[in-house]
Motif scaffolding. Structure first.
Motif, short mmCIF file in Angstrom:
data_model
loop_
_atom_site.label_atom_id
_atom_site.label_comp_id
_atom_site.label_asym_id
_atom_site.label_seq_id
_atom_site.Cartn_x
_atom_site.Cartn_y
_atom_site.Cartn_z
N ASN A 129 -0.18 -5.83 -5.95
CA ASN A 129 -0.82 -4.60 -5.49
C ASN A 129 -2.34 -4.71 -5.40
OD1 ASN A 129 1.63 -3.30 -5.22
ND2 ASN A 129 1.59 -2.45 -7.28
N ARG A 130 -2.94 -5.37 -6.38
CA ARG A 130 -4.41 -5.49 -6.38
C ARG A 130 -4.89 -6.26 -5.16
NH1 ARG A 130 -7.29 -7.60 -11.74
NH2 ARG A 130 -6.34 -5.64 -12.46
N SER A 131 -4.17 -7.33 -4.80
CA SER A 131 -4.55 -8.12 -3.63
C SER A 131 -4.38 -7.32 -2.34
CB SER A 131 -3.71 -9.40 -3.57
OG SER A 131 -4.00 -10.25 -4.66
N ILE A 132 -3.30 -6.54 -2.28
CA ILE A 132 -3.07 -5.70 -1.09
C ILE A 132 -4.19 -4.68 -0.95
CG2 ILE A 132 -1.53 -4.00 -0.04
CD1 ILE A 132 0.81 -5.49 -1.34
N GLN A 133 -4.54 -4.04 -2.04
CA GLN A 133 -5.62 -3.05 -2.01
C GLN A 133 -6.94 -3.69 -1.59
OE1 GLN A 133 -5.45 -1.49 -6.00
NE2 GLN A 133 -3.31 -0.84 -5.74
N ARG A 134 -7.13 -4.97 -1.99
CA ARG A 134 -8.38 -5.65 -1.65
C ARG A 134 -8.51 -5.89 -0.15
NH1 ARG A 134 -12.33 -6.68 -0.19
NH2 ARG A 134 -13.90 -8.24 -0.74
N PHE A 135 -7.45 -6.40 0.48
CA PHE A 135 -7.61 -6.69 1.91
C PHE A 135 -7.60 -5.43 2.76
CE2 PHE A 135 -3.75 -5.92 4.24
CZ PHE A 135 -2.68 -6.11 3.38
N ILE A 136 -6.92 -4.38 2.29
CA ILE A 136 -6.91 -3.12 3.04
C ILE A 136 -8.33 -2.60 3.22
CG2 ILE A 136 -6.30 -0.66 2.88
CD1 ILE A 136 -3.59 -1.48 1.82
N ARG A 137 -9.17 -2.79 2.19
CA ARG A 137 -10.56 -2.31 2.28
C ARG A 137 -11.34 -3.03 3.38
NH1 ARG A 137 -10.39 -2.71 -3.48
NH2 ARG A 137 -11.89 -4.44 -3.48
N GLU A 138 -10.89 -4.23 3.75
CA GLU A 138 -11.59 -5.02 4.76
C GLU A 138 -11.08 -4.77 6.18
OE1 GLU A 138 -14.22 -6.86 2.23
OE2 GLU A 138 -14.03 -7.53 4.31
N CYS A 139 -9.93 -4.12 6.29
CA CYS A 139 -9.26 -4.00 7.58
C CYS A 139 -9.84 -2.87 8.44
CB CYS A 139 -7.76 -3.75 7.39
SG CYS A 139 -6.87 -5.16 6.74
N ASP A 140 -9.86 -3.13 9.73
CA ASP A 140 -10.12 -2.07 10.71
C ASP A 140 -8.88 -1.16 10.74
OD1 ASP A 140 -11.70 -1.92 13.89
OD2 ASP A 140 -10.09 -0.61 13.21
N MET A 141 -9.05 0.12 10.55
CA MET A 141 -7.91 1.02 10.48
C MET A 141 -7.14 1.09 11.79
SD MET A 141 -7.40 2.00 7.44
CE MET A 141 -7.88 0.33 6.98
N SER A 199 1.79 2.58 -0.19
CA SER A 199 1.73 2.81 -1.64
C SER A 199 0.43 2.27 -2.24
CB SER A 199 2.93 2.17 -2.33
OG SER A 199 2.90 0.76 -2.20
N ASN A 200 -0.29 1.45 -1.50
CA ASN A 200 -1.54 0.90 -1.98
C ASN A 200 -2.76 1.51 -1.29
OD1 ASN A 200 -1.14 -1.52 -3.96
ND2 ASN A 200 0.49 -1.75 -2.44
N MET A 201 -2.56 2.65 -0.64
CA MET A 201 -3.64 3.39 0.01
C MET A 201 -3.86 4.72 -0.69
SD MET A 201 -2.89 3.03 4.08
CE MET A 201 -3.10 1.50 4.99
N SER A 202 -5.03 5.27 -0.47
CA SER A 202 -5.27 6.63 -0.93
C SER A 202 -4.44 7.59 -0.07
CB SER A 202 -6.75 6.98 -0.80
OG SER A 202 -7.13 7.02 0.57
N THR A 203 -4.17 8.76 -0.59
CA THR A 203 -3.39 9.75 0.15
C THR A 203 -4.06 10.10 1.47
OG1 THR A 203 -2.56 10.68 -1.91
CG2 THR A 203 -2.37 12.05 0.05
N ARG A 204 -5.37 10.22 1.43
CA ARG A 204 -6.11 10.58 2.64
C ARG A 204 -5.99 9.50 3.71
NH1 ARG A 204 -12.59 12.09 2.82
NH2 ARG A 204 -12.71 12.48 5.08
N MET A 205 -6.15 8.24 3.31
CA MET A 205 -6.05 7.14 4.27
C MET A 205 -4.64 7.04 4.84
SD MET A 205 -6.76 3.04 3.69
CE MET A 205 -8.50 3.30 3.30
N LYS A 206 -3.65 7.19 3.96
CA LYS A 206 -2.25 7.12 4.39
C LYS A 206 -1.95 8.20 5.43
CE LYS A 206 2.41 8.01 2.62
NZ LYS A 206 3.22 8.30 1.41
N GLU A 207 -2.37 9.43 5.16
CA GLU A 207 -2.10 10.52 6.09
C GLU A 207 -2.82 10.32 7.41
OE1 GLU A 207 -1.39 14.04 2.74
OE2 GLU A 207 -3.28 13.93 3.86
#
Length: 333
Positions: A244-256, A276-284
């Motif tokens: 999960n930590r690695s997933i959260q790390r690369f998500i921060r670098e991605c173009d949405m 599951s590794n995003m904030s609620t706001r980002m997910k929505e």
């Protein structure tokens, strides 16, 4: 419905055939296969009608694929299957069946251990080693390659990557050369062997120190080939194996926008892991964008997924995250 194993699916097909037809199938099986299949039938229990129908459909498509591959070759089979089932299903069927056809050759090699296989192959030409290793498991191929002399190691990796197909005559010659030490199994099937996809899977099982040496040397000799193999080594679907930590790390670098496109073709497990590794706001926000993003080309989806994979590979090289591999990595906790 619970996903059944290949063995359970085979048992489901046998049960569906009925006693008379099933007994005819058994005549073509070895004693070991009969024992395994009978055990699975005994353990099977109840399978819902809908799932049984899906398994029979899969079985039918597999039989059809094997027939058109054998009768007309891979390209003919691809044309027929794409017309019948679409590009995605055709690719999946071809991959499964060609792997099955491949297993018919050099079966005696797969029953050997790495030490014996290495002793047989280490003095052979790189092209011969590449052909034989293309018929072994990725794990076994990785271990043999790791034990080869550095110069020959590079030649073998390059030969596997450039390999596309082998004729029955070529396979037969190689089998004849080494059957003095192993029991040979001849084949008359044309099927894909080696290639970039295969060597990428092999490299995924090689430890990182050898991986770096191989890519450094191959990069100097053929940078384009090295880059092609490297890109194949970690695919978008492999994200589900990350922590999960690695997933959260690369998500921060991605173009949405890339994330929206990439998830358009993702399965439920993948989307669940990502969300599951995003904030609620980002997910929505992404879910909302996915709903209004329609008529997306498959090419655009694959390019978005590849850009995300590129970010993951870069972050791994920088030590920012971990990609799980089959090699023997040392982990300090």
């Amino acid at each position: 419905m619970v996903e059944l194993t290949p063995e359970q699916k085979a048992a489901t097909v046998v049960v569906s055939l009925g006693v008379d037809k099933a007994s005819k199938v058994y005549k073509y099986l070895s004693e070991e296969e009969i024992e395994k299949l009978t055990l699975e039938v005994a353990k099977l229990g109840h399978v819902e009608a809908e799932q049984t129908e899906a398994i029979l459909d899969e079985f039918y498509k597999t039989c059809l694929t094997q027939k058109v591959v054998t009768d007309g070759g891979l390209e003919y089979a691809r044309t027929v299957l794409e017309k019948a089932f679409g590009e995605s299903t055709a690719n999946s069927l071809l991959q499964k069946v060609t792997q099955s056809l491949k297993s018919r050759s050099f079966g005696f090699i797969r029953k050997s251990d790495v030490k014996n296989l290495l002793s047989v192959l280490q003095h052979e030409r790189a092209q011969i080693i590449a052909l034989v290793l293309s018929y072994t498991t990725e794990e076994m191929a990785a271990q043999v390659i790791s034990e080869l002399a550095p110069e020959k190691r590079m030649q073998v990796v390059e030969s596997i990557a450039r390999m596309e197909s082998a004729s029955p005559e070529g396979i037969k010659i190689v089998e004849e050369e080494i059957k003095k030490r192993f029991s040979g199994i001849l084949t008359t099937d044309y099927t894909s062997v080696g290639g970039v996809d295969y060597i990428a899977n092999v490299m995924n099982h090689i430890d990182r120190s050898n991986e770096k040496l191989i890519f450094d040397e191959l990069g100097r000799k053929d940078a384009e080939l090295a880059d092609t193999i490297r890109k194949k080594m970690f695919v978008f679907e492999d994200i589900i194996t990350m922590d999960n930590r690695s997933i959260q790390r690369f998500i921060r670098e991605c173009d949405m926008r890339d994330m929206v496109y990439a998830l358009k073709n993702a399965n439920e497990q993948m989307t669940t892991v990502i969300f599951s590794n995003m904030s609620t706001r980002m997910k929505e926000s992404i879910q909302s964008d996915m709903e209004v993003t329609v008529n997306v080309r498959l090419k655009d989806v694959e390019e978005a997924q590849q850009r995300i994979v590129g970010i993951i590979r870069r972050l791994e090289e920088e030590g920012e995250l971990i990609i799980n591999k089959g090699g023997k990595d040392d982990v300090i906790v």
